[in-house]
Design a protein around this motif. Sequence first.
Motif, PDB file in Angstrom:
ATOM      1  N   ARG A 220     -28.935 -23.712  -2.124  1.00 16.18           N
ATOM      2  CA  ARG A 220     -29.187 -22.984  -0.873  1.00 16.18           C
ATOM      3  C   ARG A 220     -28.169 -23.347   0.221  1.00 16.18           C
ATOM      4  O   ARG A 220     -27.639 -22.480   0.905  1.00 16.18           O
ATOM      5  N   ARG A 221     -27.879 -24.640   0.356  1.00 13.00           N
ATOM      6  CA  ARG A 221     -26.952 -25.089   1.406  1.00 13.00           C
ATOM      7  C   ARG A 221     -25.574 -24.458   1.212  1.00 13.00           C
ATOM      8  O   ARG A 221     -24.922 -24.012   2.167  1.00 13.00           O
ATOM      9  N   GLN A 222     -25.134 -24.400  -0.028  1.00 12.41           N
ATOM     10  CA  GLN A 222     -23.808 -23.855  -0.305  1.00 12.41           C
ATOM     11  C   GLN A 222     -23.765 -22.343  -0.081  1.00 12.41           C
ATOM     12  O   GLN A 222     -22.754 -21.802   0.379  1.00 12.41           O
ATOM     13  N   LEU A 223     -24.865 -21.670  -0.378  1.00 14.33           N
ATOM     14  CA  LEU A 223     -24.950 -20.233  -0.084  1.00 14.33           C
ATOM     15  C   LEU A 223     -24.949 -19.998   1.421  1.00 14.33           C
ATOM     16  O   LEU A 223     -24.268 -19.099   1.918  1.00 14.33           O
ATOM     17  N   GLU A 224     -25.694 -20.833   2.145  1.00 18.22           N
ATOM     18  CA  GLU A 224     -25.748 -20.718   3.610  1.00 18.22           C
ATOM     19  C   GLU A 224     -24.349 -20.874   4.226  1.00 18.22           C
ATOM     20  O   GLU A 224     -23.996 -20.194   5.185  1.00 18.22           O
ATOM     21  N   LEU A 225     -23.578 -21.783   3.658  1.00 19.40           N
ATOM     22  CA  LEU A 225     -22.211 -22.008   4.129  1.00 19.40           C
ATOM     23  C   LEU A 225     -21.413 -20.699   4.115  1.00 19.40           C
ATOM     24  O   LEU A 225     -20.720 -20.366   5.076  1.00 19.40           O
ATOM     25  N   LEU A 226     -21.555 -19.937   3.031  1.00 17.95           N
ATOM     26  CA  LEU A 226     -20.836 -18.661   2.939  1.00 17.95           C
ATOM     27  C   LEU A 226     -21.423 -17.628   3.897  1.00 17.95           C
ATOM     28  O   LEU A 226     -20.684 -16.918   4.584  1.00 17.95           O
ATOM     29  N   PHE A 227     -22.754 -17.548   3.937  1.00 16.24           N
ATOM     30  CA  PHE A 227     -23.387 -16.541   4.795  1.00 16.24           C
ATOM     31  C   PHE A 227     -23.091 -16.782   6.275  1.00 16.24           C
ATOM     32  O   PHE A 227     -23.053 -15.851   7.071  1.00 16.24           O
TER      33      PHE A 227
END
Length: 326
Positions: A173-180
């Motif tokens: 989730r954290r890594q996806l949030e980074l992109l979003f």
Amino acid sequence: MDLTADSHTVPLSDGNRIPLLGLGTYADPRSTAKGTALECVKNAIDVGYRHFDGALVYFNEHEVGQAIREKIADGTVKREDIFYCGKLWSTFQPPEMVRPALESTLKALKLDYVDLYIVELPMAFKPGNDFYPRDENGKYIYHHTDLCATWEAMEACKDAGLVKSLGVSNFNRRQLELLFNKPGLKHKPVSNQIECHPYFTQPKLLEYCRQKDIVVVGYSPIGTSRDPSWVNLKCPPLLEDEVLVSIGKKYSKSSAQVALRFNVQRGVVVIPKSFSPQRIHHNYQIFDFSLTEEEMKSIEMLNKNIRFVQLLMWADHPEYPFHDEY
């Protein structure tokens, strides 16, 4: 969701569509005979598969591409019928290396574009021709990871028409949030390829991805090989599970078919890997039955929250994704 063998695509957030059932083409080049992927992909297209999951690091994209081209040439399919997913390997994450890596995949496939291109792992390794770089002590050599910079280079590949859709794999989730949250984000990730099966149902990450309109692609959907070098053998063999076996008996289906049906019925794309013509055919026969709500719940309850694919050899990487809860 009305799924049939001929029509089982789901929409991606960028307007493209992805078939819910695909064929994984991972192979160990040391133990797989030349021509195996070529024959299996041609056979799979004849069976009805239109979605193929590959990667540069599988060392067989040239065979997969040849199979697709031969089936286009003989009139079985058109290029637009086929959905091919390629992957950016971890030694190509510096932005200037992203497009050349994708171009290597296109050259191997001899195709003009891929349908989906994904960042295979959130962890970067030392750039270069060695896909698994190690030092003289045998320790893996990592590289600083700037996922946002890598993503910008992915976006440029989409803008150049080399790829239709962009996604990721093994991102938490954290890594996806980074992109979003990336300033100036042009193209959102449309998919996240993660381990997903009845023993590891990923409820929290699945829910997060649904909220973000990310399609989850489940790898190892019927478990995986029992290779001790990278597989967690503490996890019991999935296909021997009594619940899956007994539900299968009711429908005259195997535990593998029940496990696959479970995921597609909840909108998770599955990409079972097989190079056996019988199994390739067998895995495709999941559109002539459906599980009841009760059966879906009983399979959900099998979740043990343990991975088959832990990638522990890279657990000390700063971006190792599996330390987080999800």
